[in-house]
Design an enzyme around this catalytic site. Sequence first.
Site, PDB file in Angstrom:
ATOM      1  N   LYS A  38       0.845  -1.194   0.000  1.00  0.00           N
ATOM      2  CA  LYS A  38       0.000   0.000   0.000  1.00  0.00           C
ATOM      3  C   LYS A  38       0.878   1.241   0.000  1.00  0.00           C
ATOM      4  O   LYS A  38       2.081   1.173   0.287  1.00  0.00           O
ATOM      5  CB  LYS A  38      -0.961   0.015   1.185  1.00  0.00           C
ATOM      6  CG  LYS A  38      -0.346   0.234   2.551  1.00  0.00           C
ATOM      7  CD  LYS A  38      -1.456   0.253   3.595  1.00  0.00           C
ATOM      8  CE  LYS A  38      -0.929   0.496   4.994  1.00  0.00           C
ATOM      9  NZ  LYS A  38      -2.010   0.462   6.003  1.00  0.00           N
ATOM     10  N   LYS A  89      -7.347  -6.125  -0.431  1.00  0.00           N
ATOM     11  CA  LYS A  89      -8.013  -5.427   0.661  1.00  0.00           C
ATOM     12  C   LYS A  89      -8.758  -4.210   0.125  1.00  0.00           C
ATOM     13  O   LYS A  89      -8.242  -3.496  -0.724  1.00  0.00           O
ATOM     14  CB  LYS A  89      -6.981  -4.964   1.698  1.00  0.00           C
ATOM     15  CG  LYS A  89      -6.284  -6.079   2.433  1.00  0.00           C
ATOM     16  CD  LYS A  89      -5.053  -5.580   3.159  1.00  0.00           C
ATOM     17  CE  LYS A  89      -5.337  -4.447   4.106  1.00  0.00           C
ATOM     18  NZ  LYS A  89      -4.093  -3.917   4.728  1.00  0.00           N
TER      19      LYS A  89
END
Length: 233
Positions: A38, A89
């Site tokens: 991320k 996610k």
Amino acid sequence: MSASSIPQHPLPRLLVSVRDPAEAEAARLAGADLIDAKDPERGALGALDEDIVREIVARVSGGAATSAVADPAAESVAALARTGVDWVKVGLAPAELRDASALADRVAAAPGRLIAVLFAEDGPAARHVPALAAAGFAGAMIDTAGKTGARLPDLAAPSDLSAFTAACRAHGLMSGLAGSLRVIDIPGLCAHRPDYLGFRGGLCRDFDRRNGIDPLRVAEALRALRPSRQDAA
């Protein structure tokens, strides 16, 4: 990785969020169980470019499980799924959690591999777990939306965290707890029996999530987790 291979164990494992292949390799070599891709410059759940995620997966090369943050749209979920990560996610706001059709569309974009991220600031999360399970999510995590100093234990009561992980177990979902965690938080959070504890800033130089991962801090976190693993074995 299919839903049938979701790890079912009471032993918390270490998730380390990384922003590039070099950090991914450092975290893997230090012993992280799950390498999570991320962009820390884009808040709690900033998605990286698909090519970077693909490079991270290649650098990890099966040495750990992998996950990546996707933007909420189903198209973004599908694009990240194509990079080869084990898990995708996606952050969900309360209104999105009430939209069964939208949840199903996201799951269809990464069947058996989608992890919902709920935010501690939105209140107790256990009540959302049945809807996530019904939609076909593989797991759920609690994180903190803000990254200005408040940690997950500051924002969520222990009873709420235990209820969340218990609900995930009851519905066959993998569970995770994250949110500006430090190593000192590990013993208390292990008591809730999540599958994963997620870290970024707490394992970076100067505890700044914009700095690089410090392998020594990863090793420290793993040492803190090992007693709980041995006790639960």
